[in-house]
Design an enzyme around this catalytic site. Structure first.
Site, PDB file in Angstrom:
ATOM      1  N   ASP A 135      31.479   9.116  54.803  1.00 14.49           N
ATOM      2  CA  ASP A 135      32.916   9.131  54.516  1.00 14.49           C
ATOM      3  C   ASP A 135      33.521   7.745  54.773  1.00 14.49           C
ATOM      4  O   ASP A 135      34.719   7.534  54.567  1.00 14.49           O
ATOM      5  CB  ASP A 135      33.646  10.241  55.277  1.00 14.49           C
ATOM      6  CG  ASP A 135      33.463  10.162  56.773  1.00 14.49           C
ATOM      7  OD1 ASP A 135      32.788   9.234  57.246  1.00 14.49           O
ATOM      8  OD2 ASP A 135      34.007  11.038  57.481  1.00 14.49           O
ATOM      9  N   SER A 136      32.660   6.781  55.184  1.00 11.96           N
ATOM     10  CA  SER A 136      33.078   5.372  55.213  1.00 11.96           C
ATOM     11  C   SER A 136      33.406   4.901  53.798  1.00 11.96           C
ATOM     12  O   SER A 136      33.976   3.817  53.630  1.00 11.96           O
ATOM     13  CB  SER A 136      31.995   4.490  55.839  1.00 11.96           C
ATOM     14  OG  SER A 136      30.738   4.755  55.253  1.00 11.96           O
TER      15      SER A 136
ATOM     16  N   ASP B  66      28.403  13.213  54.176  1.00 10.38           N
ATOM     17  CA  ASP B  66      29.409  13.553  55.191  1.00 10.38           C
ATOM     18  C   ASP B  66      30.347  14.633  54.677  1.00 10.38           C
ATOM     19  O   ASP B  66      30.907  14.516  53.579  1.00 10.38           O
ATOM     20  CB  ASP B  66      30.267  12.318  55.515  1.00 10.38           C
ATOM     21  CG  ASP B  66      29.760  11.554  56.719  1.00 10.38           C
ATOM     22  OD1 ASP B  66      29.175  12.179  57.624  1.00 10.38           O
ATOM     23  OD2 ASP B  66      29.949  10.330  56.753  1.00 10.38           O
TER      24      ASP B  66
ATOM     25  N   LYS C  15      26.367  16.064  56.897  1.00 12.93           N
ATOM     26  CA  LYS C  15      26.549  15.537  58.255  1.00 12.93           C
ATOM     27  C   LYS C  15      27.933  15.931  58.768  1.00 12.93           C
ATOM     28  O   LYS C  15      28.904  15.879  58.008  1.00 12.93           O
ATOM     29  CB  LYS C  15      26.388  14.016  58.288  1.00 12.93           C
ATOM     30  CG  LYS C  15      26.680  13.383  59.663  1.00 12.93           C
ATOM     31  CD  LYS C  15      26.125  11.991  59.809  1.00 12.93           C
ATOM     32  CE  LYS C  15      26.973  10.881  59.268  1.00 12.93           C
ATOM     33  NZ  LYS C  15      28.338  10.802  59.845  1.00 12.93           N
TER      34      LYS C  15
ATOM     35  N   GLU D  70      30.693  15.690  62.320  1.00 14.09           N
ATOM     36  CA  GLU D  70      31.020  14.943  63.540  1.00 14.09           C
ATOM     37  C   GLU D  70      31.462  15.909  64.630  1.00 14.09           C
ATOM     38  O   GLU D  70      32.358  16.733  64.412  1.00 14.09           O
ATOM     39  CB  GLU D  70      32.136  13.926  63.262  1.00 14.09           C
ATOM     40  CG  GLU D  70      31.709  12.819  62.302  1.00 14.09           C
ATOM     41  CD  GLU D  70      32.761  11.735  62.119  1.00 14.09           C
ATOM     42  OE1 GLU D  70      33.788  11.738  62.837  1.00 14.09           O
ATOM     43  OE2 GLU D  70      32.550  10.874  61.244  1.00 14.09           O
TER      44      GLU D  70
ATOM     45  N   GLU E 167      26.708   6.957  67.506  1.00 13.84           N
ATOM     46  CA  GLU E 167      27.440   5.739  67.142  1.00 13.84           C
ATOM     47  C   GLU E 167      28.101   5.099  68.351  1.00 13.84           C
ATOM     48  O   GLU E 167      28.830   5.760  69.109  1.00 13.84           O
ATOM     49  CB  GLU E 167      28.494   6.080  66.062  1.00 13.84           C
ATOM     50  CG  GLU E 167      29.285   4.867  65.626  1.00 13.84           C
ATOM     51  CD  GLU E 167      30.064   5.080  64.330  1.00 13.84           C
ATOM     52  OE1 GLU E 167      29.898   6.133  63.670  1.00 13.84           O
ATOM     53  OE2 GLU E 167      30.829   4.163  63.970  1.00 13.84           O
TER      54      GLU E 167
HETATM   55  O1  KIV Z   1      30.449   7.306  57.243  1.00 15.54           O
HETATM   56  C1  KIV Z   1      29.534   6.571  57.669  1.00 15.54           C
HETATM   57  O2  KIV Z   1      29.216   5.526  57.084  1.00 15.54           O
HETATM   58  C2  KIV Z   1      28.841   6.962  58.898  1.00 15.54           C
HETATM   59  C3  KIV Z   1      27.878   5.992  59.489  1.00 15.54           C
HETATM   60  C4  KIV Z   1      28.602   4.898  60.172  1.00 15.54           C
HETATM   61  C5  KIV Z   1      26.892   6.646  60.373  1.00 15.54           C
HETATM   62  O3  KIV Z   1      29.069   8.012  59.394  1.00 15.54           O
END
Ligand code: KIV
Length: 273
Positions: A53-54, A92, A122, A124, A191
């Protein structure tokens, strides 16, 4: 066989990632959000591609990961999956589509898997999202956890500094890692936490632990691809090793193109019909 590939494997699976941990082979993971980048990374031999989600930061230009939607994540994931032949693709689940409501979490996970063709999702968090994690896993969807600095909670933390330096937070993180393993998660991302704590977590669980800013003693490493290629400009945390300066190379190429157009040097006869 390329030295960049762990063996003559057609497709990376959760089973293969588990075997890599057992034999001490480090797992490589990078983010990707689009077809072209995913194709390059996959062909280079990466083990896991994370549709992070980056994307909210590096693709859409938002300050945090919170605004990106489930539909947008599915769009990015679909583009990545189309390019990938070997890597394991993890997506994510975005903020607001799984916390606090396990039915919605399951619906979101199923949408990602069904519409994008990705291999896992994924999430969190730890104990606070146990119900959602369990529900998603019960549908046969592989789940990767993410502990430590979890960017979806940035407004709770108030800062992007190193997490779990204090004993109480470190203790909770270790308990959360064990809980995620017990629930059935196939891997965990850690992280921005102290290297000694990351080492303890990696030794305390049987599933692979992938670090970003978590030191060397974990089972693999992940970076945001735009950061390690030097495309993003101002994000330079201590944990980031920049492997290229693509921003300078791209800027120079664009400037050369502009100069050629202005000078009527492009296109030449050989570039025309
Ligand atoms: O969204 C992302 O890029 C991440 C990584 C930093 C692990 O969760």
């Amino acid at each position: 066989m390329s030295v960049h590939q762990s063996s003559n494997i057609k497709r990376i699976t959760t089973h293969i990632l588990q075997e890599m941990k057992l034999r001490g082979e480090k797992i490589s993971m990078l983010t990707a959000y689009d077809f072209s980048m995913a194709g390059i990374i996959d062909a280079a031999g990466i083990d896991i591609i994370l549709v992070g989600d980056s994307a909210s930061n590096v693709m859409a230009g938002y300050e945090t990961t919170l605004p990106i939607t489930l539909d947008q994540m599915i769009y990015h994931a679909t583009s990545v999956v189309r390019a990938v032949k070997r890597a394991f693709v993890v997506v994510d689940i975005p903020f607001g589509s799984y916390q606090g409501n396990s039915s919605e979490a399951l619906r979101s996970a199923i949408r990602i898997m069904k519409e994008s063709g990705a291999h896992a999702i994924k999430v969190e968090g730890g104990a606070e999202i146990k119900e959602s994690v369990t529900r998603i896993l019960s549908a046969g969807v592989p789940v990767m956890g993410h502990l430590g600095l979890t960017p979806q909670s940035i407004y709770k933390f108030g800062t992007y500094t190193v997490r779990a330096r204090e004993e109480a937070e470190a203790k909770k993180l270790l308990e959360d890692a064990k809980l995620l393993e017990e629930c059935g998660c196939f891997a965990i991302v850690l992280e921005k936490i102290p290297a000694s704590l990351a080492k303890l977590v990696a030794e305390s669980v049987q599933i692979p632990v992938i670090g970003i800013g978590a030191g060397p003693d974990v089972d693999g490493q992940v970076l945001v691809v735009h950061d390690m290629l030097g495309i993003t400009q101002e994000f330079k945390p201590r944990f980031l090793r920049q492997y290229a300066d693509l921003r300078s190379i791209m800027t120079k190429a664009v400037q050369d193109y502009i100069d050629d157009v202005k000078a009527k040097d492009f296109p030449k006869d050989s570039e025309s019909y």
